[in-house]
Design a protein around this motif. Structure first.
Motif, PDB file in Angstrom:
ATOM      1  N   UNK A  68       4.972 -13.649  41.757  1.00 57.46           N
ATOM      2  CA  UNK A  68       3.796 -14.247  42.378  1.00 57.46           C
ATOM      3  C   UNK A  68       2.506 -13.741  41.743  1.00 57.46           C
ATOM      4  N   UNK A  69       2.479 -12.453  41.412  1.00 56.51           N
ATOM      5  CA  UNK A  69       1.308 -11.873  40.749  1.00 56.51           C
ATOM      6  C   UNK A  69       1.074 -12.578  39.416  1.00 56.51           C
ATOM      7  N   UNK A  70       2.152 -12.731  38.648  1.00 56.00           N
ATOM      8  CA  UNK A  70       2.049 -13.384  37.345  1.00 56.00           C
ATOM      9  C   UNK A  70       1.633 -14.844  37.496  1.00 56.00           C
ATOM     10  N   UNK A  71       2.314 -15.564  38.387  1.00 53.23           N
ATOM     11  CA  UNK A  71       2.039 -16.992  38.560  1.00 53.23           C
ATOM     12  C   UNK A  71       0.592 -17.240  38.976  1.00 53.23           C
ATOM     13  N   UNK A  72       0.112 -16.436  39.918  1.00 46.25           N
ATOM     14  CA  UNK A  72      -1.253 -16.639  40.396  1.00 46.25           C
ATOM     15  C   UNK A  72      -2.274 -16.311  39.317  1.00 46.25           C
ATOM     16  N   UNK A  73      -2.078 -15.183  38.640  1.00 47.83           N
ATOM     17  CA  UNK A  73      -3.025 -14.777  37.602  1.00 47.83           C
ATOM     18  C   UNK A  73      -3.067 -15.800  36.467  1.00 47.83           C
ATOM     19  N   UNK A  74      -1.895 -16.287  36.045  1.00 47.86           N
ATOM     20  CA  UNK A  74      -1.850 -17.274  34.973  1.00 47.86           C
ATOM     21  C   UNK A  74      -2.464 -18.598  35.409  1.00 47.86           C
ATOM     22  N   UNK A  75      -2.188 -19.012  36.644  1.00 48.31           N
ATOM     23  CA  UNK A  75      -2.737 -20.274  37.151  1.00 48.31           C
ATOM     24  C   UNK A  75      -4.263 -20.216  37.189  1.00 48.31           C
ATOM     25  N   UNK A  76      -4.796 -19.083  37.642  1.00 46.31           N
ATOM     26  CA  UNK A  76      -6.250 -18.923  37.710  1.00 46.31           C
ATOM     27  C   UNK A  76      -6.859 -18.908  36.314  1.00 46.31           C
ATOM     28  N   UNK A  77      -6.205 -18.193  35.403  1.00 47.57           N
ATOM     29  CA  UNK A  77      -6.722 -18.095  34.039  1.00 47.57           C
ATOM     30  C   UNK A  77      -6.697 -19.455  33.342  1.00 47.57           C
ATOM     31  N   UNK A  78      -5.582 -20.163  33.471  1.00 45.38           N
ATOM     32  CA  UNK A  78      -5.445 -21.467  32.816  1.00 45.38           C
ATOM     33  C   UNK A  78      -6.439 -22.467  33.399  1.00 45.38           C
ATOM     34  N   UNK A  79      -6.610 -22.441  34.721  1.00 45.49           N
ATOM     35  CA  UNK A  79      -7.557 -23.358  35.363  1.00 45.49           C
ATOM     36  C   UNK A  79      -8.980 -23.089  34.873  1.00 45.49           C
ATOM     37  N   UNK A  80      -9.342 -21.807  34.797  1.00 39.75           N
ATOM     38  CA  UNK A  80     -10.681 -21.468  34.310  1.00 39.75           C
ATOM     39  C   UNK A  80     -10.820 -21.826  32.834  1.00 39.75           C
ATOM     40  N   UNK A  81      -9.755 -21.590  32.078  1.00 42.70           N
ATOM     41  CA  UNK A  81      -9.788 -21.929  30.657  1.00 42.70           C
ATOM     42  C   UNK A  81      -9.998 -23.414  30.437  1.00 42.70           C
ATOM     43  N   UNK A  82      -9.309 -24.236  31.209  1.00 42.74           N
ATOM     44  CA  UNK A  82      -9.455 -25.694  31.073  1.00 42.74           C
ATOM     45  C   UNK A  82     -10.865 -26.139  31.464  1.00 42.74           C
ATOM     46  N   UNK A  83     -11.425 -25.510  32.493  1.00 40.76           N
ATOM     47  CA  UNK A  83     -12.806 -25.848  32.884  1.00 40.76           C
ATOM     48  C   UNK A  83     -13.775 -25.507  31.760  1.00 40.76           C
ATOM     49  N   UNK A  84     -13.562 -24.351  31.143  1.00 39.84           N
ATOM     50  CA  UNK A  84     -14.433 -23.932  30.049  1.00 39.84           C
ATOM     51  C   UNK A  84     -14.270 -24.848  28.838  1.00 39.84           C
ATOM     52  N   UNK A  85     -13.023 -25.224  28.532  1.00 41.22           N
ATOM     53  CA  UNK A  85     -12.761 -26.096  27.385  1.00 41.22           C
ATOM     54  C   UNK A  85     -13.435 -27.453  27.543  1.00 41.22           C
ATOM     55  N   UNK A  86     -13.506 -27.922  28.787  1.00 40.37           N
ATOM     56  CA  UNK A  86     -14.094 -29.238  29.050  1.00 40.37           C
ATOM     57  C   UNK A  86     -15.587 -29.272  28.717  1.00 40.37           C
ATOM     58  N   UNK A  87     -16.207 -28.098  28.666  1.00 44.53           N
ATOM     59  CA  UNK A  87     -17.643 -28.019  28.381  1.00 44.53           C
ATOM     60  C   UNK A  87     -17.931 -27.899  26.882  1.00 44.53           C
ATOM     61  N   UNK A  88     -16.872 -27.693  26.090  1.00 43.18           N
ATOM     62  CA  UNK A  88     -17.043 -27.393  24.666  1.00 43.18           C
ATOM     63  C   UNK A  88     -16.382 -28.476  23.817  1.00 43.18           C
TER      64      UNK A  88
END
Length: 206
Positions: A68-88
């Protein structure tokens, strides 16, 4: 359903989220301090300030907590990464932001970094399970960004995006491991620039 029922359900969900969050935080601290295999559910419960049995209301086992620790951390990171990518729009800038986020996130939480770099790699079983999860999606984001750069002419076309994505991840991963093991205290995030200086030196069109 009445307003009172809806309010009650919302309150229950909030309690569940709070308890899970408390268990997550406690588990990260305990796993980082004692090591996953030396830690007990009782240790996590004590750190979270709850009864041992309460942990089992939310997680079936210590293994499930780690997942659960891994899944949550990765989900948060990937979601933030995709948001950042959308701006660039620039592929090079996208890779730079991915690298920065990688080191910023783990550099901001040493205990989580230890769990990711050490405890999750404690067995082949764990490595196989986690490689098949969010990790594959993360590598895919890097891979597609490199392929995009090849299409636009920013990156060389005689290299394989899959291999390059693993090379970049591996370099960032090693920076985190060195940071954890180092006796020196230094900020991790700036190391992204050093990694990319070398990485882009072999990627950019001359």
């Amino acid at each position: 359903m009445s307003r009172d029922d809806k309010g009650s359900n919302t309150a229950v969900r909030a309690v569940v989220i709070d308890k899970r969050e408390a268990i997550h935080r406690a588990a990260v601290k305990v796993f980082a301090g004692k090591g996953y295999f030396n830690s007990k559910v009782a240790d996590i419960a004590a750190e979270a300030g709850i009864a041992d049995g309460t942990v089992y209301l939310y997680f079936k086992s210590k293994d499930e907590i780690l997942h659960s620790i891994f899944d949550r951390a990765m989900a948060e990171f990937i979601a933030e990464g995709r948001r950042e990518m959308a701006k660039i729009s620039c592929p090079e800038a996208k890779l730079r932001r991915i690298a920065e986020l990688h080191l910023e996130k783990l550099g901001a939480d040493r205990d989580l970094a230890i769990v990711f770099q050490v405890e999750l790699r404690g067995s082949t079983k764990f490595m196989q399970e986690f490689s098949a999860a969010g990790f594959a999606e993360y590598l895919d984001i890097i891979c597609k960004t490199i392929a995009e750069g090849q299409e636009t002419g920013a990156f060389r076309k005689d290299v394989k995006p899959v291999v390059c994505s693993k090379i970049l991840y591996g370099a960032l991963d090693e920076m985190v491991t060195n940071w954890i093991l180092s006796k020196k205290s230094y900020p991790l995030a700036p190391m992204a620039g050093e990694v990319l200086k070398i990485f882009f030196g072999g990627m950019l069109q001359k």
